[in-house]
Write an enzyme that holds these catalytic residues in place. Structure first.
Site, PDB file in Angstrom:
ATOM      1  N   TYR A 133     -10.759  -8.690   0.708  1.00 35.84           N
ATOM      2  CA  TYR A 133      -9.849  -7.899  -0.122  1.00 35.84           C
ATOM      3  C   TYR A 133     -10.462  -7.766  -1.502  1.00 35.84           C
ATOM      4  CZ  TYR A 133      -5.357  -6.740  -2.482  1.00 35.84           C
ATOM      5  OH  TYR A 133      -4.361  -6.168  -3.225  1.00 35.84           O
ATOM      6  N   LYS A 161     -10.278  -4.662   2.868  1.00 33.69           N
ATOM      7  CA  LYS A 161      -9.322  -3.824   2.154  1.00 33.69           C
ATOM      8  C   LYS A 161      -9.964  -3.495   0.821  1.00 33.69           C
ATOM      9  CE  LYS A 161      -4.780  -3.797  -0.076  1.00 33.69           C
ATOM     10  NZ  LYS A 161      -3.573  -4.599  -0.432  1.00 33.69           N
TER      11      LYS A 161
END
Length: 295
Positions: A133, A161
């Site tokens: 992330y 992400k």
């Protein structure tokens, strides 16, 4: 499994700032009914920085139990403390989450070499599939594509992400990581273009309040039905923008409460509820998105 519209789930709180598990379980049912692709619990939108470890794990466990295998669950397991990230990953592996969402260490400002060491240590200690992330606007740390490419060689690292706001990262990541590496946008307003460039979906704030619409948008995009996807994106764009009229998740929690999805709009301190100008802007965006009526 992990594609399309994945909701970055809010953590409902009572007016006293405690986790509202009744509303939480109701949210899971809402996303099951609306066709959301997966639930990401205890990320930024879930207020992970202000929940104690036991609360953090109880929220993820409640989501897993309510989903009952009908929907993939991604558990936020990142930390700026590698040992804590390992503890969370191990605990979530035991409770049966589909994958972990592991944010880059915040505040510490690690180098790229340190980021490789951090994630290598996590994957050596836990077999939980990991989605990296990258959200430099929050963390002060940018996970660069070349580093992601090296981390993608670790079997548990299955995707990222990407919330840097830079669409050129899609091509760079595909070049470094290959076509099978999962690429998820962390920016609702850019996510359709992200998928058009080769991404697989979005971890979405907007899906908290427009779950069916976001699911339909990304079903269309992944099927190549761009006119339908673009029409839905135009309808939702004011909402994407209004949900960041204040620090996330302040606006989206207010919108969830306004729609009756949760009992209270309260975030946990140091965040405070949305102010009157923000409520006005967001209410108008909900009208434009056809989620509430005017009046």
């Amino acid at each position: 499994m992990l594609s399309g519209s994945i909701v970055a789930l809010v953590t409902p709180m009572t007016a006293q700032g405690e986790v509202d598990f009744t509303s939480l379980r109701r949210l899971v049912d809402y996303h099951l009914a609306c066709g959301t692709g997966a639930i990401a619990a205890m990320g930024t939108t879930g207020e992970s920085p202000t929940l104690a470890t036991d609360e953090h794990l109880e929220v993820v466990r409640a989501v897993v139990e309510q989903a009952e295998g009908r929907l993939p669950v991604i558990g936020g397991c990142g930390s700026n403390d590698t040992r804590q990230a390992i503890r969370l990953s191990r605990a979530m592996e035991e409770m049966g989450v589909t994958a972990g969402l592991s944010v880059t260490p915040y505040y510490n400002k690690p180098s790229q070499a340190a980021l490789r060491a951090h994630y290598t240590a996590i994957t050596e200690a836990s077999g939980l599939p990991q989605i990296l992330y990258n959200v430099p606007g929050r963390t002060g740390c940018d996970l660069l594509p070349d580093t992601v490419g090296r981390l993608a060689e670790l079997a548990p690292v299955i995707g990222i992400k990407e919330a840097s706001g830079r669409l050129e990262r899609v091509g760079q990541l595909k070049s470094c990581c290959g076509d099978d590496f999962l690429l998820l946008s962390g920016d609702d307003h850019l996510a359709l273009d992200f998928v058009r460039l080769g991404g697989h979906g979005v971890v979405s704030v907007t899906a908290n309040v427009a779950a069916a619409e976001m699911a339909a948008l990304f079903r269309a995009a992944l099927a190549g039905d761009w006119p339908v996807a673009e029409a839905l994106q135009r309808r939702l764009l004011p909402l994407h923008q209004a949900l960041f009229c204040d620090t996330n998740p302040i606006p989206v929690k207010w919108a969830c409460a306004e729609l009756g999805l949760i009992a209270s709009p309260m975030p946990r301190l140091p965040l405070i509820p949305l102010d009157a100008p923000g409520r006005k802007q967001l209410r108008e965006a909900l009208v434009k998105a056809e989620l509430i009526g005017r009046g």
